[in-house]
Design a protein around this motif. Sequence first.
Motif, PDB file in Angstrom:
ATOM      1  N   ARG A 108      34.722  41.636  43.251  1.00 40.30           N
ATOM      2  CA  ARG A 108      36.154  41.401  43.431  1.00 40.30           C
ATOM      3  C   ARG A 108      36.386  40.077  44.147  1.00 40.30           C
ATOM      4  NH1 ARG A 108      35.513  46.832  45.075  1.00 40.30           N
ATOM      5  NH2 ARG A 108      36.213  48.288  43.485  1.00 40.30           N
ATOM      6  N   SER A 164      47.550  47.918  38.983  1.00 37.98           N
ATOM      7  CA  SER A 164      46.485  47.141  38.363  1.00 37.98           C
ATOM      8  C   SER A 164      46.605  47.216  36.842  1.00 37.98           C
ATOM      9  CB  SER A 164      45.106  47.644  38.807  1.00 37.98           C
ATOM     10  OG  SER A 164      44.868  48.957  38.321  1.00 37.98           O
ATOM     11  N   VAL A 191      42.818  43.198  37.086  1.00 36.36           N
ATOM     12  CA  VAL A 191      43.511  42.523  38.184  1.00 36.36           C
ATOM     13  C   VAL A 191      44.344  43.555  38.932  1.00 36.36           C
ATOM     14  CG1 VAL A 191      45.456  41.860  36.697  1.00 36.36           C
ATOM     15  CG2 VAL A 191      45.035  40.609  38.824  1.00 36.36           C
ATOM     16  N   GLY A 243      41.401  39.780  41.525  1.00 36.97           N
ATOM     17  CA  GLY A 243      40.716  39.935  40.251  1.00 36.97           C
ATOM     18  C   GLY A 243      39.363  40.600  40.440  1.00 36.97           C
ATOM     19  N   TRP A 244      38.940  41.391  39.466  1.00 35.13           N
ATOM     20  CA  TRP A 244      37.668  42.092  39.590  1.00 35.13           C
ATOM     21  C   TRP A 244      37.017  42.261  38.215  1.00 35.13           C
ATOM     22  CZ3 TRP A 244      38.189  46.803  37.026  1.00 35.13           C
ATOM     23  CH2 TRP A 244      39.490  47.311  36.925  1.00 35.13           C
ATOM     24  N   TRP A 304      47.251  44.094  42.080  1.00 37.91           N
ATOM     25  CA  TRP A 304      48.287  43.394  42.841  1.00 37.91           C
ATOM     26  C   TRP A 304      48.853  44.324  43.913  1.00 37.91           C
ATOM     27  CZ3 TRP A 304      53.049  45.765  42.723  1.00 37.91           C
ATOM     28  CH2 TRP A 304      53.280  46.646  41.654  1.00 37.91           C
ATOM     29  N   TRP A 317      47.111  39.016  44.863  1.00 37.41           N
ATOM     30  CA  TRP A 317      46.472  39.221  43.561  1.00 37.41           C
ATOM     31  C   TRP A 317      44.960  39.226  43.751  1.00 37.41           C
ATOM     32  CZ3 TRP A 317      49.211  40.386  39.215  1.00 37.41           C
ATOM     33  CH2 TRP A 317      50.588  40.137  39.255  1.00 37.41           C
ATOM     34  N   SER A 334      43.837  46.654  33.398  1.00 32.98           N
ATOM     35  CA  SER A 334      42.411  46.533  33.093  1.00 32.98           C
ATOM     36  C   SER A 334      42.165  46.765  31.604  1.00 32.98           C
ATOM     37  CB  SER A 334      41.589  47.535  33.917  1.00 32.98           C
ATOM     38  OG  SER A 334      41.923  48.868  33.552  1.00 32.98           O
ATOM     39  N   ILE A 385      42.610  36.270  44.841  1.00 34.78           N
ATOM     40  CA  ILE A 385      43.023  35.024  44.213  1.00 34.78           C
ATOM     41  C   ILE A 385      43.903  34.186  45.117  1.00 34.78           C
ATOM     42  CG2 ILE A 385      44.226  34.045  42.216  1.00 34.78           C
ATOM     43  CD1 ILE A 385      43.458  36.571  40.667  1.00 34.78           C
ATOM     44  N   PRO A 404      37.025  44.016  32.913  1.00 34.57           N
ATOM     45  CA  PRO A 404      37.770  43.094  33.769  1.00 34.57           C
ATOM     46  C   PRO A 404      39.137  43.678  34.103  1.00 34.57           C
ATOM     47  CG  PRO A 404      37.902  42.365  31.501  1.00 34.57           C
ATOM     48  CD  PRO A 404      37.040  43.608  31.501  1.00 34.57           C
TER      49      PRO A 404
END
Length: 447
Positions: free
Chosen positions: A251, A329, A315, A266-267, A317, A264, A331, A254, A313
């Motif tokens: 993770r 999120s 994201v 991202g992972w 928030w 934010w 995905s 951002i 992948p």
Amino acid sequence: MSTSRGRITAGYACLAVVALAGGQARAQQADGVSSSHLDELQQQVTAQTQKLELLRQALAEQERGVAELQRALNQERLAAARGRGGASAAQENTPIEPTLAQSQAQASPTPAQDAPPAQPVGRAPEPETRPPEVAQIFDQPGVLTPGGTFVLEPSLQFGYWANDRVALVGYTVIPAILIGLIDVRQVKTTSGIATLTGRMGLGDRFELEAKVPYMYVSGDTVSREIFTGSAVDRVFNATGHGLGDIEATLRYQINQGGMDAAYWIGWLRYKSRTGKDLFEVVTDCVTRCVGNATGTGLPLELPTGTGFEALQPGVTWLYPTDPVVFFGSFSYLHNFPRDNVSRRVLGGAEESLGEIDAGNIYGFNVGMGLALNEKASISLGYDQSIVGKTQQNGKDAAGAVRVVLGTLLVGASYRYNERSTLNLSLGVGVTRDTPDLTLTARLPTSF
């Protein structure tokens, strides 16, 4: 007479000359005094201007310090409102900073002395760069582990769901009248998953996570074939236990959010297939299951893994706005296809299935967290996943359909101390293919 008059006239002339000379002298003296006084006044004005400029600079510096303190105070209030407790030990031992009035009194010069350089108000606490903590209800947390900190999180999940299935094999002569076989089945599944998760903070904005699950699954299939002369339910039992699919997630935060500014994160998640999958267990078929099977067609042992490696992948928030935090999120999970797949049937035979491509999954969730006090908080949320059709040898597999999984979740968090927190969450399925009940307990502890 004329001589006396001349003398008088001459005397007046002399007096006039003397008066004129004295006036010029006095004028010159007055001009000198006035010029000197003006120079002195100009110097005083210049000095006062310099003092005012120094005061203005000191006031601007103090205003900047107050603004930094106010931002830091807002961050501390937000952190306390999210159930993180009071200030840390380092902040509690910080000396009390001078007030604005004291700083102005120290920085303001008196008319009798020169203005000293601007005095700083003090160094404000470093602004909080991590998102606020909320009661965790989703699998992917929104708060990263601080750099250099290791978190060990044991968890236990209990799940239960039941599905009814009716199979009609026959023909109708008039509507609502069936001539043939009606097969009614009810499948009840109970699962228990014990997971050990480790998270390590790498710097201020990176986190690495590893997850090792151990699963126990039990399934009961209750069926009764109508029109076969049987009035007794047939029950088929199967269980499975063992290591599940090990996962690893990276993770990255951002941006640096704040009050009324979203964070934010991202992972990227990788899921292995270390668990025993559906193609490795024995299926109850006397002959080939694809043909006219004489068995139940059900596995004699339930799998503990999906059987496919996957990469996901996504994201996450978080949007803090007093007194709540909104989070969610998005995905996408991609299952890698497998070639030359075969499954075992009763008697030891192998049935070739060819290439199997499990459906990919689109997922999203949304929720909100609310602090009750400095230690307790609650969260509400909804999680949904859309599972695509499974393909076999490039075509849709027999009976493959798109599945929608929806779960309504509620969770609570209680912080025991600075290191340990207990999280409980309850999930209720809102679609037929979703587990009816999911209860999860987590106990993350930082080191």
